[in-house]
Enzyme design. Structure first.
Site, mmCIF file in Angstrom:
data_model
loop_
_atom_site.group_PDB
_atom_site.id
_atom_site.type_symbol
_atom_site.label_atom_id
_atom_site.label_comp_id
_atom_site.label_asym_id
_atom_site.label_seq_id
_atom_site.Cartn_x
_atom_site.Cartn_y
_atom_site.Cartn_z
ATOM 1 N N CYS A 42 0.875 8.487 7.222
ATOM 2 C CA CYS A 42 -0.472 8.476 6.653
ATOM 3 C C CYS A 42 -1.342 7.479 7.423
ATOM 4 O O CYS A 42 -0.850 6.487 7.956
ATOM 5 C CB CYS A 42 -0.422 8.094 5.176
ATOM 6 S SG CYS A 42 -2.050 8.184 4.368
ATOM 7 N N ASP A 44 -3.303 5.488 6.163
ATOM 8 C CA ASP A 44 -3.468 4.295 5.313
ATOM 9 C C ASP A 44 -3.189 3.003 6.099
ATOM 10 O O ASP A 44 -2.148 2.881 6.750
ATOM 11 C CB ASP A 44 -2.506 4.407 4.119
ATOM 12 C CG ASP A 44 -2.793 3.377 3.036
ATOM 13 O OD1 ASP A 44 -2.731 2.165 3.336
ATOM 14 O OD2 ASP A 44 -3.081 3.780 1.905
ATOM 15 N N ARG A 46 -2.182 0.252 5.289
ATOM 16 C CA ARG A 46 -1.027 -0.554 4.863
ATOM 17 C C ARG A 46 0.301 -0.035 5.407
ATOM 18 O O ARG A 46 1.339 -0.659 5.214
ATOM 19 C CB ARG A 46 -0.957 -0.586 3.323
ATOM 20 C CG ARG A 46 -2.157 -1.258 2.690
ATOM 21 C CD ARG A 46 -2.243 -0.962 1.203
ATOM 22 N NE ARG A 46 -2.539 0.461 0.952
ATOM 23 C CZ ARG A 46 -2.779 0.977 -0.246
ATOM 24 N NH1 ARG A 46 -2.757 0.198 -1.304
ATOM 25 N NH2 ARG A 46 -3.044 2.257 -0.384
ATOM 26 N N HIS A 98 3.937 7.770 1.621
ATOM 27 C CA HIS A 98 4.009 6.478 0.905
ATOM 28 C C HIS A 98 3.511 6.650 -0.515
ATOM 29 O O HIS A 98 2.626 7.460 -0.790
ATOM 30 C CB HIS A 98 3.197 5.401 1.642
ATOM 31 C CG HIS A 98 1.715 5.630 1.630
ATOM 32 N ND1 HIS A 98 0.852 4.929 0.814
ATOM 33 C CD2 HIS A 98 0.937 6.504 2.314
ATOM 34 C CE1 HIS A 98 -0.397 5.344 1.017
ATOM 35 N NE2 HIS A 98 -0.376 6.300 1.919
ATOM 36 N N CYS A 101 -0.467 6.816 -2.358
ATOM 37 C CA CYS A 101 -1.299 7.452 -1.323
ATOM 38 C C CYS A 101 -2.607 7.953 -1.933
ATOM 39 O O CYS A 101 -2.608 8.808 -2.827
ATOM 40 C CB CYS A 101 -0.543 8.610 -0.685
ATOM 41 S SG CYS A 101 -1.465 9.393 0.662
HETATM 42 CO CO CO Z 1 -1.808 7.729 2.199
#
Ligand code: CO
Length: 200
Positions: A42, A44, A46, A98, A101
């Site tokens: 992803c 993302d 993090r 994750h 999400c």
């Molecule tokens: Co995500």
């Protein structure tokens, strides 16, 4: 501009540290990359592939998009996969989703988010295909966690069904397709146990 200057300061410090630890580091890397892994994760902020797996530059080829999707018409992701498998000869393709999400969550909300809803439609399809099972989840949080996992499982199958991976397997190339999930709450990876290594 301080926010931006910080990045260049960090970069100079990092390059210095890497060179001090290994004076050939950049010279060797500049000549060739030989990653064993392709990471599809992803976008993302993090879930940084190198950082959470402790891999250095040169060790993992990375493709990231919102909700770690592998779509059969996405020439961007398919090109990354082809290059990684056919040219770099990676041995492992890791689909890593994750928990928490935002893409997965947005996909099942009734709220509209604009253009991205077209992309997230793929996650919504996963939701609809598994609606009966997901409805049994005890809470909305549990449902979302389960959907994050189901989404990874579906992408593992999607990777396995690509011409690139099918051709690799038919030619006897060793290639494993893994489905993992990362927990942003404790920083730990979990193998979902859905690894594929041959045509089903
Ligand atoms: Co995500």
């Amino acid at each position: 501009m301080k926010d931006i200057e910080r990045l260049f300061d960090n970069n100079r410090n990092w390059a210095d540290r890497m060179t001090q630890a290994n004076s050939h580091f950049f010279k060797d890397l500049a000549e060739q990359q030989r990653p064993k892994y392709l990471w599809i994760g992803c976008a993302d902020s993090r879930v940084s592939a190198n950082e959470i797996t402790g891999l250095a530059p040169g060790e993992v080829f990375v493709h990231r998009n919102v909700a770690n999707l592998v779509i059969h018409t996405d020439i961007n992701c398919l090109s990354v996969l082809q290059f990684a498998v056919e040219i770099l000869k990676v041995e492992h393709v890791i689909i890593c989703g994750h928990y928490g999400c935002g893409g997965v969550q947005a996909a099942v909300e009734d709220q509209r988010h604009g253009l991205i809803d077209n992309w997230l439609r793929h996650v919504r399809d996963v939701y609809h295909r598994n609606e009966e099972v997901l409805k049994k989840a005890g809470s909305n949080d549990a449902l979302l966690r389960e959907l994050c996992e189901l989404n990874v499982r579906e992408q593992v199958v999607n990777v396995a069904n690509t011409t690139t991976v099918q051709d690799a397997w038919l030619s006897g190339q060793a290639l494993y397709v893994h489905g993992w999930i990362y927990d942003i709450h404790d920083g730990l990876l979990k193998d979902l146990g859905v690894t594929l290594d041959k045509i089903q």
